[in-house]
Design a protein around this motif. Structure first.
Motif, short mmCIF file in Angstrom:
data_model
loop_
_atom_site.label_atom_id
_atom_site.label_comp_id
_atom_site.label_asym_id
_atom_site.label_seq_id
_atom_site.Cartn_x
_atom_site.Cartn_y
_atom_site.Cartn_z
N SER A 1 0.79 -1.23 0.00
CA SER A 1 0.00 0.00 0.00
C SER A 1 0.83 1.29 0.00
CB SER A 1 -0.96 0.00 1.19
OG SER A 1 -0.22 -0.02 2.40
N SER A 2 2.11 1.21 0.28
CA SER A 2 2.97 2.40 0.28
C SER A 2 4.43 1.95 0.20
CB SER A 2 2.75 3.24 1.55
OG SER A 2 3.27 2.56 2.68
N GLU A 3 5.30 2.89 -0.08
CA GLU A 3 6.73 2.57 -0.11
C GLU A 3 7.20 2.10 1.26
OE1 GLU A 3 10.30 1.77 -1.78
OE2 GLU A 3 8.46 2.32 -2.81
N PHE A 4 6.74 2.77 2.32
CA PHE A 4 7.10 2.34 3.67
C PHE A 4 6.68 0.89 3.91
CE2 PHE A 4 5.55 1.60 8.02
CZ PHE A 4 6.78 1.54 8.66
N MET A 5 5.45 0.55 3.52
CA MET A 5 4.96 -0.80 3.75
C MET A 5 5.74 -1.84 2.95
SD MET A 5 2.73 -0.56 6.13
CE MET A 5 2.08 -2.22 6.07
N ARG A 6 6.12 -1.51 1.72
CA ARG A 6 6.93 -2.44 0.92
C ARG A 6 8.30 -2.64 1.57
NH1 ARG A 6 3.83 0.06 -2.94
NH2 ARG A 6 5.21 1.84 -3.21
N GLU A 7 8.90 -1.56 2.06
CA GLU A 7 10.20 -1.67 2.71
C GLU A 7 10.09 -2.37 4.07
OE1 GLU A 7 12.63 1.87 2.74
OE2 GLU A 7 11.88 2.44 0.75
N TYR A 8 9.00 -2.17 4.77
CA TYR A 8 8.80 -2.88 6.05
C TYR A 8 8.67 -4.38 5.80
CZ TYR A 8 6.98 -4.16 10.62
OH TYR A 8 6.80 -4.74 11.86
N LYS A 9 7.97 -4.77 4.75
CA LYS A 9 7.86 -6.20 4.41
C LYS A 9 9.25 -6.77 4.12
CE LYS A 9 5.94 -9.42 1.09
NZ LYS A 9 5.34 -9.59 -0.23
N ALA A 10 10.05 -6.05 3.35
CA ALA A 10 11.41 -6.52 3.04
C ALA A 10 12.25 -6.60 4.31
CB ALA A 10 12.07 -5.59 2.02
N PHE A 11 12.09 -5.63 5.21
CA PHE A 11 12.78 -5.66 6.50
C PHE A 11 12.42 -6.93 7.27
CE2 PHE A 11 11.79 -4.97 11.00
CZ PHE A 11 13.07 -4.77 11.52
N LEU A 12 11.11 -7.25 7.36
CA LEU A 12 10.68 -8.45 8.07
C LEU A 12 11.27 -9.70 7.44
CD1 LEU A 12 6.90 -7.73 8.78
CD2 LEU A 12 8.82 -7.56 10.39
N GLU A 13 11.27 -9.76 6.12
CA GLU A 13 11.81 -10.93 5.43
C GLU A 13 13.31 -11.08 5.68
OE1 GLU A 13 10.45 -10.20 1.46
OE2 GLU A 13 8.45 -11.00 1.89
N THR A 14 14.01 -9.96 5.79
CA THR A 14 15.45 -10.00 6.05
C THR A 14 15.77 -10.60 7.41
OG1 THR A 14 15.85 -8.08 4.65
CG2 THR A 14 17.53 -8.57 6.30
N PHE A 15 14.98 -10.27 8.41
CA PHE A 15 15.29 -10.69 9.79
C PHE A 15 14.43 -11.84 10.29
CE2 PHE A 15 17.01 -6.44 9.40
CZ PHE A 15 18.30 -6.66 9.88
N ASP A 16 13.63 -12.44 9.43
CA ASP A 16 12.76 -13.57 9.78
C ASP A 16 13.60 -14.82 10.00
OD1 ASP A 16 11.02 -15.73 9.83
OD2 ASP A 16 9.94 -15.14 8.02
#
Length: 115
Positions: A6-21
């Motif tokens: 839904s936003s650039e922040f949300m796309r980057e937050y998803k990538a952040f979660l995937e990085t540290f999952d």
């Protein structure tokens, strides 16, 4: 449900979660849940209605950190992965915050069955 696109922040937050999952996606349930709820495996597609309500969360950095740490797959403070995770989250927040707040876009999904 988090609105990851839904936003650039949300796309980057998803990538952040995937990085540290540390569970590598094993705790994800949304796609399975949608398939069970909407298809005939549970209610039957022709008997189920879904209503969506926007449910944004306005978070300062502490709120964003709490939101991230509420996921069971994120590193905990006593792990070696925690300091780089914290630094990455701070960087993400600083890039997207406006007046000390980021908006985490969620929706509330309401399902009901027709008789």
């Amino acid at each position: 449900t988090r609105e990851d696109e839904s936003s650039e922040f949300m796309r980057e937050y998803k990538a952040f979660l995937e990085t540290f999952d540390h569970d590598h996606g094993k705790t994800r349930w949304q796609a399975t849940r949608d398939g069970v709820m909407i298809e005939d495996a549970y209610f039957g597609e022709d008997r189920l209605t879904k209503h969506v309500v926007p449910n944004p969360q306005h978070l300062d950095f502490d709120g964003l950190l709490g939101r991230a740490l509420s996921a069971s797959y994120m590193p905990l403070p006593e792990t070696p992965e925690y300091p780089p995770m914290l630094a990455a989250l701070r960087e993400l927040f600083d890039r997207h915050q406006q007046n000390g707040i980021v908006i985490m876009n969620y929706i509330t999904e309401i399902f009901w069955r027709h008789a």
